[in-house]
Write a protein that holds these residues in place. Structure first.
Motif, mmCIF file in Angstrom:
data_model
loop_
_atom_site.group_PDB
_atom_site.id
_atom_site.type_symbol
_atom_site.label_atom_id
_atom_site.label_comp_id
_atom_site.label_asym_id
_atom_site.label_seq_id
_atom_site.Cartn_x
_atom_site.Cartn_y
_atom_site.Cartn_z
ATOM 1 N N ARG A 132 61.682 -16.217 -80.578
ATOM 2 C CA ARG A 132 60.562 -15.331 -80.927
ATOM 3 C C ARG A 132 59.698 -14.999 -79.707
ATOM 4 O O ARG A 132 58.899 -14.073 -79.751
ATOM 5 N N VAL A 137 61.042 -9.142 -79.109
ATOM 6 C CA VAL A 137 60.538 -9.623 -80.402
ATOM 7 C C VAL A 137 59.003 -9.524 -80.418
ATOM 8 O O VAL A 137 58.403 -9.070 -81.386
ATOM 9 N N GLN A 138 58.386 -9.918 -79.309
ATOM 10 C CA GLN A 138 56.923 -9.851 -79.210
ATOM 11 C C GLN A 138 56.440 -8.397 -79.304
ATOM 12 O O GLN A 138 55.456 -8.111 -79.985
ATOM 13 N N ALA A 140 58.000 -5.930 -80.783
ATOM 14 C CA ALA A 140 58.217 -5.476 -82.171
ATOM 15 C C ALA A 140 57.067 -5.933 -83.063
ATOM 16 O O ALA A 140 56.564 -5.166 -83.881
ATOM 17 N N ARG A 141 56.631 -7.167 -82.878
ATOM 18 C CA ARG A 141 55.496 -7.677 -83.678
ATOM 19 C C ARG A 141 54.226 -6.867 -83.382
ATOM 20 O O ARG A 141 53.481 -6.499 -84.297
ATOM 21 N N LEU A 144 54.497 -3.547 -85.082
ATOM 22 C CA LEU A 144 54.336 -3.658 -86.538
ATOM 23 C C LEU A 144 52.877 -3.867 -86.931
ATOM 24 O O LEU A 144 52.428 -3.347 -87.951
ATOM 25 N N THR A 145 52.127 -4.622 -86.110
ATOM 26 C CA THR A 145 50.731 -4.895 -86.471
ATOM 27 C C THR A 145 49.794 -3.771 -86.006
ATOM 28 O O THR A 145 48.747 -3.566 -86.598
ATOM 29 N N SER A 155 64.956 -6.330 -95.531
ATOM 30 C CA SER A 155 65.334 -6.611 -94.142
ATOM 31 C C SER A 155 66.788 -7.075 -94.108
ATOM 32 O O SER A 155 67.289 -7.644 -95.075
ATOM 33 N N SER A 193 62.494 -15.642 -86.115
ATOM 34 C CA SER A 193 62.092 -14.327 -85.582
ATOM 35 C C SER A 193 61.769 -13.369 -86.725
ATOM 36 O O SER A 193 60.795 -12.617 -86.666
ATOM 37 N N LEU A 197 58.172 -11.647 -87.444
ATOM 38 C CA LEU A 197 57.980 -10.192 -87.455
ATOM 39 C C LEU A 197 57.319 -9.735 -88.751
ATOM 40 O O LEU A 197 56.496 -8.815 -88.767
ATOM 41 N N LEU A 282 66.026 -4.442 -84.151
ATOM 42 C CA LEU A 282 66.190 -5.209 -82.923
ATOM 43 C C LEU A 282 67.672 -5.575 -82.886
ATOM 44 O O LEU A 282 68.162 -6.254 -83.792
ATOM 45 N N LEU A 293 65.699 -2.284 -78.721
ATOM 46 C CA LEU A 293 64.802 -1.903 -79.822
ATOM 47 C C LEU A 293 64.928 -0.429 -80.197
ATOM 48 O O LEU A 293 65.047 0.425 -79.322
#
Ligand code: NAD
Length: 365
Positions: A132, A137-138, A140-141, A144-145, A155, A193, A197, A282, A293
């Motif tokens: 993660r 991955v970071q 993508a988070r 998303l936020t 998913s 992960s 997410l 991802l 991505l």
């Protein structure tokens, strides 16, 4: 006269295991506020070599002699999965903080005991979820936020290999030592992960199947030479698991993990989120570090595909190990008792039960 503030004493760490353990060792050794004082492992020559390279004062053949050393403050565990529980319990009882490789344990009951012991002994218990910490991955988070793709209703998450059994006939394929196969080995990273997410929803039920036909037939080892020589029957675990999860936010997950399969994948991680306003994928083929991505949405009436340019530097273990050291130094340990890891193991354990009993399993709330 002004006094120069003295720097706090370094954290004294003991590392157990010489495979991934060497990665832990290297990470700690690079930290000025940490001293590695003990190292344990069965491979005599490697133990001596690493001990000399990093100037470690206690070199031990067995973990039991390390966890009670009075000059050890924290224990870092990188052994076969079945040893995570006994080592953690002994270390916590001796008042040490614990950093443990994934999976936290081979089943839910053991994981619960470990989390409880961290609370009872008021110590930090952290588990290595390094994937993660990948930059993609970071990112993508963050996407998303900050931007979002609307409510995620389904998913798809997988890690699939064509031939990637890590050591056919080794502890990895022994049920008692590993607790399971592909699912317990690769599953924790993908599940971690994914839940990260999604913002930590809880999995409430699972329906799973597992297979082990290729492994049992002697196929699928990472090491081709090993595959030719390994004795048939040395494979006691799953080489493929497939599951449907229901989450407490009303969404669902199609989850698939494999060490081996005559299919298109080579060694590929994929996490795909389908939201009301957009989608995010991802896709990490063979540990790639670029172009992993994609974001899908409609803009001005036409489908648009966004390709964020995020480069993954790699080597995320030092980041999680740094967090472990910082958590200890903060003195604020309540958020670091292994609860995240417990939920991940509860989900994977429920998958094994579901597959064995041929029915959907509901997780404890
Ligand atoms: N986070 C990750 O990305 C990642 C990657 C690989 C492995 N792992 C995890 O790390 C753990 C170890 O895997 P590995 O690949 O390093 O395995 P490995 O077989 O290479 O190493 C296991 C080590 O444990 C030691 N050991 C076994 N019994 C012992 C005992 N009684 N006392 C002291 N040492 C003992 C062995 O001597 C060996 O050095 C596993 O839980 C695995 O899931 C995590």
């Amino acid at each position: 006269m002004a006094t120069i503030p003295s720097s706090p004493a370094p954290l004294r760490v003991g590392v157990i295991g010489l495979g991934m353990g060497a990665v832990h060792l290297e990470a700690y050794a690079a930290m000025p506020d940490v001293e590695v004082v003990a190292l344990a492992g069965k491979e005599e020559a490697r133990l001596a070599e690493l001990g000399a390279q990093y100037g470690v004062r206690h070199l031990l053949a067995d973990w039991a002699d390390l966890v009670t050393l009075p000059d050890v403050d924290a224990v870092s565990i990188a052994t076969p999965n079945a040893l995570h529980h006994p080592i953690t319990m002994a270390a916590l009882a001796a008042g040490k903080h614990v950093f443990c490789e994934k999976p936290i344990a081979i089943d839910t009951a053991q994981a619960k005991e470990m989390v409880q012991a961290a609370r009872d002994n008021d110590r930090v218990l952290e588990v290595a979820f390094n994937h993660r910490r990948r930059a993609d991955v970071q990112y993508a988070r963050t996407y998303l936020t900050s931007v979002g793709i609307g409510r995620v209703y389904h998913s798809r998450a997988s890690w699939r290999r064509r031939a990637g059994i890590p050591g056919l006939g080794s502890w990895f394929t022994n049920k008692a030592m590993a607790g399971g196969g592909a699912l317990i080995d690769l599953g924790p990273h993908v599940l971690d992960s994914l839940l990260f997410l999604l913002g930590e929803p809880r999995v409430v039920s699972v329906s799973a199947v597992t297979h082990g036909a290729l492994g049992r037939a002697g196929y699928g080892s990472w090491d081709r030479a090993d595959q030719m020589t390994s004795a048939k029957g040395a494979f006691e675990v799953d080489d493929l698991a497939s599951a449907l999860f229901r989450l407490d936010d009303g969404s669902s997950v199609a989850f698939e993990i494999s060490w081996a399969g005559h299919g298109v994948d080579t060694d590929d991680i994929s996490i795909e989120l389908l939201g009301i306003e957009g989608g995010l994928r991802l896709f990490i083929p063979q540990y790639s570090s670029d172009d992993t991505l994609r974001i899908y949405r409609d803009e001005a009436g036409a489908p648009v595909t966004i390709t964020p340019e995020v480069h993954v530097v790699g080597g995320e273990h030092p980041l999680v190990i740094r967090e472990f050291v910082d958590a200890i130094a903060s003195g604020d340990w309540d958020a670091h008792r292994g609860d995240f890891a417990l939920h991940r193991t509860a989900v994977l354990d429920a998958c094994y039960r579901s597959a064995a009993e041929g029915r959907e399993i509901r997780l404890e709330p």
